[in-house]
Design an enzyme around this catalytic site. Sequence first.
Site, PDB file in Angstrom:
ATOM      1  N   LYS A   1       4.154   0.994  -2.616  1.00 48.30           N
ATOM      2  CA  LYS A   1       5.526   1.579  -2.878  1.00 48.30           C
ATOM      3  C   LYS A   1       5.590   2.970  -3.251  1.00 48.30           C
ATOM      4  O   LYS A   1       6.584   3.804  -2.988  1.00 48.30           O
ATOM      5  CB  LYS A   1       6.459   0.676  -3.325  1.00 48.30           C
ATOM      6  CG  LYS A   1       6.976  -0.539  -2.448  1.00 48.30           C
ATOM      7  CD  LYS A   1       7.946  -1.359  -3.007  1.00 48.30           C
ATOM      8  CE  LYS A   1       8.276  -2.794  -1.910  1.00 48.30           C
ATOM      9  NZ  LYS A   1       7.040  -3.436  -1.978  1.00 48.30           N
TER      10      LYS A   1
HETATM   11  C1  LIG Z   1       6.815  -4.387  -0.597  1.00 49.60           C
HETATM   12  C2  LIG Z   1       5.345  -4.926  -0.706  1.00 49.60           C
HETATM   13  C3  LIG Z   1       5.069  -5.757   0.720  1.00 49.60           C
HETATM   14  C4  LIG Z   1       5.898  -5.743   1.935  1.00 49.60           C
HETATM   15  O1  LIG Z   1       6.027  -4.421   2.351  1.00 49.60           O
HETATM   16  P1  LIG Z   1       7.159  -4.096   3.586  1.00 49.60           P
HETATM   17  O2  LIG Z   1       7.095  -2.724   3.843  1.00 49.60           O
HETATM   18  O3  LIG Z   1       8.493  -4.568   2.839  1.00 49.60           O
HETATM   19  O4  LIG Z   1       6.915  -5.009   4.629  1.00 49.60           O
HETATM   20  C5  LIG Z   1       3.632  -6.102   0.655  1.00 49.60           C
HETATM   21  N1  LIG Z   1       2.906  -6.055  -0.519  1.00 49.60           N
HETATM   22  C6  LIG Z   1       3.569  -5.497  -1.743  1.00 49.60           C
HETATM   23  C7  LIG Z   1       2.056  -5.631  -2.788  1.00 49.60           C
HETATM   24  C8  LIG Z   1       4.671  -4.910  -1.867  1.00 49.60           C
HETATM   25  O5  LIG Z   1       5.002  -4.474  -2.917  1.00 49.60           O
END
Ligand SMILES: *Cc1c(COP(=O)(O)O)cnc(C)c1O
Length: 503
Positions: free
Chosen positions: A115
């Site tokens: 993120k």
């Molecule tokens: C947020 C997140 C996801 C999922 O990603 P999306 O874009 O919501 O599908 C997967 N793995 C981790 C470690 C995350 O923080």
Amino acid sequence: MEYISTRDHTHRVSSAQAIVSGLAPDGGLYIPETIPTISPRDIELMSKMDYMGLCTEVMSRFLTDFLKEELSEYIQKAYSGKKFGPIAVAPVVTLDPASDAHVLELFHGPTCAFKDFALQLLPHLLTASLKKTGENKTAVVLVATSGDTGKAALEGFADIPGTRICVFYPEGGTSAIQRLQMTTQQGENVLVLAIRGNFDDAQSGVKKIFANHEFAQTIAENGFFLTSANSINWGRLAPQIAYYFSAYCQLVKRGKLRMGRKINVVVPTGNFGNILAAYYAKCAGLPIQKLICASNTNNVLTDFITTGVYDRNRSFHRTASPSMDILVSSNLERLLYLMLAKENQADADIRLRDMMASLDAEGRYEIGPDLLKLLQKDFEAGYANDGQTFQSIFDAYRSCNYLCDTHTAVAVKVYQDYVSRTGDRTTAVIASTASPFKFAGDVLSSAFRAHIPNDEFERIETLTKLSRLKAPHSLAALRYAEERFSMTIDADKMQDELLMWLR
Ligand SMILES: *Cc1c(COP(=O)(O)O)cnc(C)c1O
């Protein structure tokens, strides 16, 4: 290039306005009205650039009301060596020399999860967009978090002029590391509050504050307005498109892939943001054959992609991959629109509104056989339960000497199932979304069959010893960091606390 709402294609705004608003007034999500073309020649040029240059190139195609110089400046700030470590922003690592599967490591940012790619850049995009749209009040970013998003947003917005950020998390509802990551946050413009209740209480508290017009007016008099940093904002999606181009170029440069050849992409999925970014990369011209959507036991997307029925009426499971514990993947709405528009552009928004109304009223919707075929041309899906996830961590470590976190392990397992099922050995890029050190307990017991110490920092230390890998500095340093925020409040006091802070 303008942006349209998925629920009304006549509603058009600039990319800056889409970033400022987040959600369209009709409840739809903003998407670019057309997808820009990135040619094979462009990709060849990109393969000679560093990550920042490549990212500027990709993003300038999507955010046309920003100057390239402007974007470049923000991108340099967001992905600098100070934030992402000195080696590479998004390195591709070969999982197994014999196989043609590679891991795209997206966890080298300040919070050790993918993120960061969006949330390091969004603050710059948002403040620039505010200027472009003539807004001169201070933006107050409100976040309710169950862990990862809160820290990534704090780290992105800390000390960004013209912004404040307030994060609410459920007391006892995050891991010890996640809590410390937030409560030790530096920055003059940040506030972190624990609430008595669970994540839903925090979330609905934030929604209530957003819906309170009187509150908005009060803080406007003090020079503030509220905004959100959640993953439906186009400003969070756009930065994620770039790293798929980067992964492709890295493979070409290292002689693992011939320019122009197709790859498969595997993504551990929750809210459908990351995999949707890969789909946009494909539509723009990146040679991708299949997008493989990997879920945990909350496998609503696996069912949707295999049967065409989206049904959230099922039990919610807490799993070892908590960032994928989600039953309504908001970004799927963007994909549905794109698919509907492929069938018939004219009434895509109308048909989408019907589906979303059905999701609201009954918790389900269904697509017809033609649309399902269209979807399955691009997408594959599978899921792994916790037992399979732990086994997958063990197998990847034993046979490939690669240490995965729980989310990445889900994707690795789903990829292997896909290969067994189809025999498709196309070069694959598996998105790795978090550092194994962020989930040290599960990784210790899965990869090493080791006893899990009670203390999080001992877990990290033990994992360092056994794996001989270096723990990310930002996690290890938490042990000695000073906690700045220790207040816990009742969920019905969220607005009052916020108001006091905004005087
Ligand atoms: C947020 C997140 C996801 C999922 O990603 P999306 O874009 O919501 O599908 C997967 N793995 C981790 C470690 C995350 O923080």
